[in-house]
Design a protein around this motif. Sequence first.
Motif, PDB file in Angstrom:
ATOM      1  N   UNK A 170      -0.177  -2.680   3.768  1.00 41.35           N
ATOM      2  CA  UNK A 170      -1.353  -2.636   4.653  1.00 41.35           C
ATOM      3  C   UNK A 170      -1.597  -3.989   5.317  1.00 41.35           C
ATOM      4  N   UNK A 171      -0.517  -4.727   5.590  1.00 36.95           N
ATOM      5  CA  UNK A 171      -0.690  -6.068   6.159  1.00 36.95           C
ATOM      6  C   UNK A 171      -1.303  -6.019   7.559  1.00 36.95           C
ATOM      7  N   UNK A 172      -1.157  -4.874   8.230  1.00 36.10           N
ATOM      8  CA  UNK A 172      -1.809  -4.721   9.542  1.00 36.10           C
ATOM      9  C   UNK A 172      -3.323  -4.869   9.415  1.00 36.10           C
ATOM     10  N   UNK A 173      -3.883  -4.358   8.303  1.00 36.82           N
ATOM     11  CA  UNK A 173      -5.338  -4.452   8.118  1.00 36.82           C
ATOM     12  C   UNK A 173      -5.770  -5.903   7.895  1.00 36.82           C
ATOM     13  N   UNK A 174      -4.904  -6.680   7.215  1.00 36.13           N
ATOM     14  CA  UNK A 174      -5.228  -8.094   6.980  1.00 36.13           C
ATOM     15  C   UNK A 174      -5.202  -8.839   8.313  1.00 36.13           C
ATOM     16  N   UNK A 175      -4.211  -8.498   9.117  1.00 35.86           N
ATOM     17  CA  UNK A 175      -4.108  -9.115  10.443  1.00 35.86           C
ATOM     18  C   UNK A 175      -5.306  -8.761  11.308  1.00 35.86           C
ATOM     19  N   UNK A 176      -5.633  -7.452  11.317  1.00 35.32           N
ATOM     20  CA  UNK A 176      -6.764  -7.003  12.130  1.00 35.32           C
ATOM     21  C   UNK A 176      -8.046  -7.725  11.729  1.00 35.32           C
ATOM     22  N   UNK A 177      -8.140  -8.047  10.442  1.00 36.30           N
ATOM     23  CA  UNK A 177      -9.310  -8.744   9.930  1.00 36.30           C
ATOM     24  C   UNK A 177      -9.309 -10.216  10.355  1.00 36.30           C
ATOM     25  N   UNK A 178      -8.152 -10.665  10.841  1.00 34.84           N
ATOM     26  CA  UNK A 178      -8.047 -12.056  11.281  1.00 34.84           C
ATOM     27  C   UNK A 178      -7.704 -13.009  10.143  1.00 34.84           C
ATOM     28  N   UNK A 179      -7.176 -12.493   9.033  1.00 37.98           N
ATOM     29  CA  UNK A 179      -6.810 -13.369   7.911  1.00 37.98           C
ATOM     30  C   UNK A 179      -5.490 -14.066   8.232  1.00 37.98           C
ATOM     31  N   UNK A 180      -5.466 -15.390   8.057  1.00 38.17           N
ATOM     32  CA  UNK A 180      -4.252 -16.138   8.366  1.00 38.17           C
ATOM     33  C   UNK A 180      -3.350 -16.204   7.139  1.00 38.17           C
ATOM     34  N   UNK A 181      -2.109 -16.655   7.331  1.00 32.68           N
ATOM     35  CA  UNK A 181      -1.168 -16.730   6.201  1.00 32.68           C
ATOM     36  C   UNK A 181      -1.585 -17.774   5.168  1.00 32.68           C
ATOM     37  N   UNK A 182      -2.492 -18.674   5.532  1.00 35.06           N
ATOM     38  CA  UNK A 182      -2.931 -19.674   4.544  1.00 35.06           C
ATOM     39  C   UNK A 182      -4.069 -19.170   3.661  1.00 35.06           C
ATOM     40  N   UNK A 183      -4.666 -18.052   4.051  1.00 36.60           N
ATOM     41  CA  UNK A 183      -5.820 -17.532   3.287  1.00 36.60           C
ATOM     42  C   UNK A 183      -5.436 -16.413   2.325  1.00 36.60           C
ATOM     43  N   UNK A 184      -4.164 -16.008   2.367  1.00 32.76           N
ATOM     44  CA  UNK A 184      -3.759 -14.784   1.665  1.00 32.76           C
ATOM     45  C   UNK A 184      -2.500 -15.003   0.842  1.00 32.76           C
ATOM     46  N   UNK A 185      -2.455 -14.436  -0.380  1.00 27.19           N
ATOM     47  CA  UNK A 185      -1.166 -14.208  -1.050  1.00 27.19           C
ATOM     48  C   UNK A 185      -1.139 -12.755  -1.515  1.00 27.19           C
ATOM     49  N   UNK A 186       0.065 -12.188  -1.536  1.00 28.85           N
ATOM     50  CA  UNK A 186       0.218 -10.786  -1.941  1.00 28.85           C
ATOM     51  C   UNK A 186       1.189 -10.718  -3.121  1.00 28.85           C
ATOM     52  N   UNK A 187       0.754 -10.004  -4.172  1.00 29.33           N
ATOM     53  CA  UNK A 187       1.648  -9.728  -5.302  1.00 29.33           C
ATOM     54  C   UNK A 187       1.711  -8.203  -5.387  1.00 29.33           C
ATOM     55  N   UNK A 188       2.866  -7.622  -5.160  1.00 26.31           N
ATOM     56  CA  UNK A 188       2.891  -6.163  -5.035  1.00 26.31           C
ATOM     57  C   UNK A 188       4.244  -5.593  -5.427  1.00 26.31           C
ATOM     58  N   UNK A 189       4.322  -4.277  -5.430  1.00 26.37           N
ATOM     59  CA  UNK A 189       5.612  -3.623  -5.673  1.00 26.37           C
ATOM     60  C   UNK A 189       5.760  -2.402  -4.763  1.00 26.37           C
ATOM     61  N   UNK A 190       4.896  -2.337  -3.748  1.00 30.54           N
ATOM     62  CA  UNK A 190       5.000  -1.236  -2.792  1.00 30.54           C
ATOM     63  C   UNK A 190       5.865  -1.643  -1.610  1.00 30.54           C
ATOM     64  N   UNK A 191       6.286  -0.635  -0.865  1.00 29.82           N
ATOM     65  CA  UNK A 191       7.105  -0.886   0.321  1.00 29.82           C
ATOM     66  C   UNK A 191       6.301  -1.754   1.285  1.00 29.82           C
ATOM     67  N   UNK A 192       6.944  -2.793   1.798  1.00 26.65           N
ATOM     68  CA  UNK A 192       6.224  -3.770   2.595  1.00 26.65           C
ATOM     69  C   UNK A 192       6.280  -3.407   4.082  1.00 26.65           C
ATOM     70  N   UNK A 193       5.240  -3.855   4.788  1.00 20.75           N
ATOM     71  CA  UNK A 193       5.120  -3.530   6.204  1.00 20.75           C
ATOM     72  C   UNK A 193       5.452  -4.781   7.003  1.00 20.75           C
ATOM     73  N   UNK A 194       6.136  -4.577   8.123  1.00 23.33           N
ATOM     74  CA  UNK A 194       6.498  -5.712   8.959  1.00 23.33           C
ATOM     75  C   UNK A 194       5.364  -6.044   9.915  1.00 23.33           C
ATOM     76  N   UNK A 195       4.818  -7.249   9.838  1.00 23.26           N
ATOM     77  CA  UNK A 195       3.804  -7.661  10.822  1.00 23.26           C
ATOM     78  C   UNK A 195       4.158  -9.062  11.320  1.00 23.26           C
ATOM     79  N   UNK A 196       3.458  -9.539  12.320  1.00 21.35           N
ATOM     80  CA  UNK A 196       3.777 -10.856  12.885  1.00 21.35           C
ATOM     81  C   UNK A 196       3.458 -11.991  11.913  1.00 21.35           C
ATOM     82  N   UNK A 197       2.303 -11.877  11.227  1.00 22.78           N
ATOM     83  CA  UNK A 197       1.901 -12.956  10.316  1.00 22.78           C
ATOM     84  C   UNK A 197       2.800 -12.947   9.079  1.00 22.78           C
ATOM     85  N   UNK A 198       3.286 -14.129   8.703  1.00 22.20           N
ATOM     86  CA  UNK A 198       4.184 -14.230   7.536  1.00 22.20           C
ATOM     87  C   UNK A 198       3.358 -14.457   6.274  1.00 22.20           C
ATOM     88  N   UNK A 199       2.721 -13.422   5.775  1.00 22.71           N
ATOM     89  CA  UNK A 199       1.946 -13.576   4.539  1.00 22.71           C
ATOM     90  C   UNK A 199       2.907 -13.867   3.383  1.00 22.71           C
TER      91      UNK A 199
END
Length: 459
Positions: free
Chosen positions: A80-109
């Motif tokens: 759901x990285x699109x939702x993080x982007x839409x929210x305006x969260x930058x790559x410095x404000x976020x870390x993700x620990x997951x095991x689900x299929x990842x989504x390709x977005x512009x921001x390099x979280x």
Amino acid sequence: MSLDKDISAVAGIIHDSKKVTIISHIDADGITSEAIMRQAVARAGIEVRSVFVRQLEPITMKHVPDDDSLKLFIDLGAGQQNLLEERGLSDREVVIIDHHVTQDVDTQYIQANGLPYGHEKLSAAGVGYLVAREIDDVNIDLAKLAVIGNVGDMMARENCGLIGPARKIADDGAEFGNVEIVKDDLNCYGISTRPLHILLSFADDPHIPGISNRPGEAQNMLTYEAGIQLHKPNGKWKVWEDLDEDERKSIMGRLALKLHSAGEPLERLRGEHYIFPDERKYTPLRNASEYATMLNACGRWVKPYTGSAVCCGDRGEEYREAEHMLRHHRKIIREMMEYILDKGVTEYSNLQYIHVGSRFPDTIVGIGAGMALSKLNRRLPIMVLCYLSDDPELVKVSMRTNETMVQAGVDLQAALLEASEKLGGAGGGHKIAAGAYIPKESEEGFAESVNRILRQQLA
Ligand code: C5P
Ligand code: C5P
């Protein structure tokens, strides 16, 4: 890149932050993930708070605070990285620990996820533990919680149990002393709490001819054939955990014979158990799979913080609440199974489905789907649809299949993503288990559309 490098990157960012908000999922893996990270972050002297959501979707994004804390998404976020982007969260404000299929977005979280490195059998709590261990070795005691998360998300295989990094985590628990790995044991649920004949009569995967659903027959076999004393000297029922190795072997030999004479495969009969010697005997906290059910009962019924408190050691009021949640959960799951089996599913060429309307909450239909599948046609993936109590515009979809169908080419995550995206919905998950939300106005024809995609996958 490697998973190790990603883990150190995530650990480094957490370690350098002043304040962390953990955003996690309400199932057993999400709750253990949160409990691992919250303890590891607090032990590092960093301010931490947690938020649980049933899934990251536009309506639940409002629970992600708008503040200067590091947002640690765990057991969700990758898809759901699109939702993080839409929210305006930058790559410095976020870390993700997951095991689900990842989504390709512009921001390099920055993300730690075993899946891109081929570790399909490593849950979010597993990756979370590796991050916690990277932050500080004192966190080795948290391996136990990661074992519960892995088992809760069905990462253990029949016969060989947890594999790869998840196996090493269980070994860490054994080394620390709060996990005991029992190999080559009976693959069944309830080894710490169910009387033996009930335990065996509940077995449905594999279905044991003459024993499954027949507690009386199970009792006769145990008493007269295997010569097992069913009661303890104090008059209470013995559980599987009370049996010695010879008694277990004798029972398993008899069950194998029953499967063999019915021409059924034997490989599902054996499994591995993870016992927690630091927990009280005869409670659901004594082994990983019963513990995971208790956490699911809390989280899926909107008490994730109760589950989390139990993970962090509460054995008082919160634990009593969790026991209550577990009883309630079992009752409703039983009712849902009866409903699905009574009402019957609609079968298509490559799919079976049922719509349960508003009878059961969206948070538990996935569990019901998984359990119903073991009693239905295993060759057809199952889909359960239901309405959401808090959003009349949406329909929740849950799908489950099994390893055999995945080997044959079925990918539920891809199927639901494709079918829901073109309707303006959203879906995700795994090949073997996936979910989605779709607009209510598009529910008609949705099953046919998923069926078509599944047919193409198998072609
Ligand atoms: O990973 P997600 O929480 O978020 O998974 C939900 C359910 O999917 C799990 O409880 C489990 O039943 C199922 N699952 C599975 N095999 C996997 C991953 C998930 O059966 N590899
Ligand atoms: O809700 P359910 O248990 O059926 O979810 C199965 C899997 O699908 C889980 O891994 C969950 O995280 C994922 N899922 C998703 N997006 C949704 C709904 C579920 O990624 N909209």
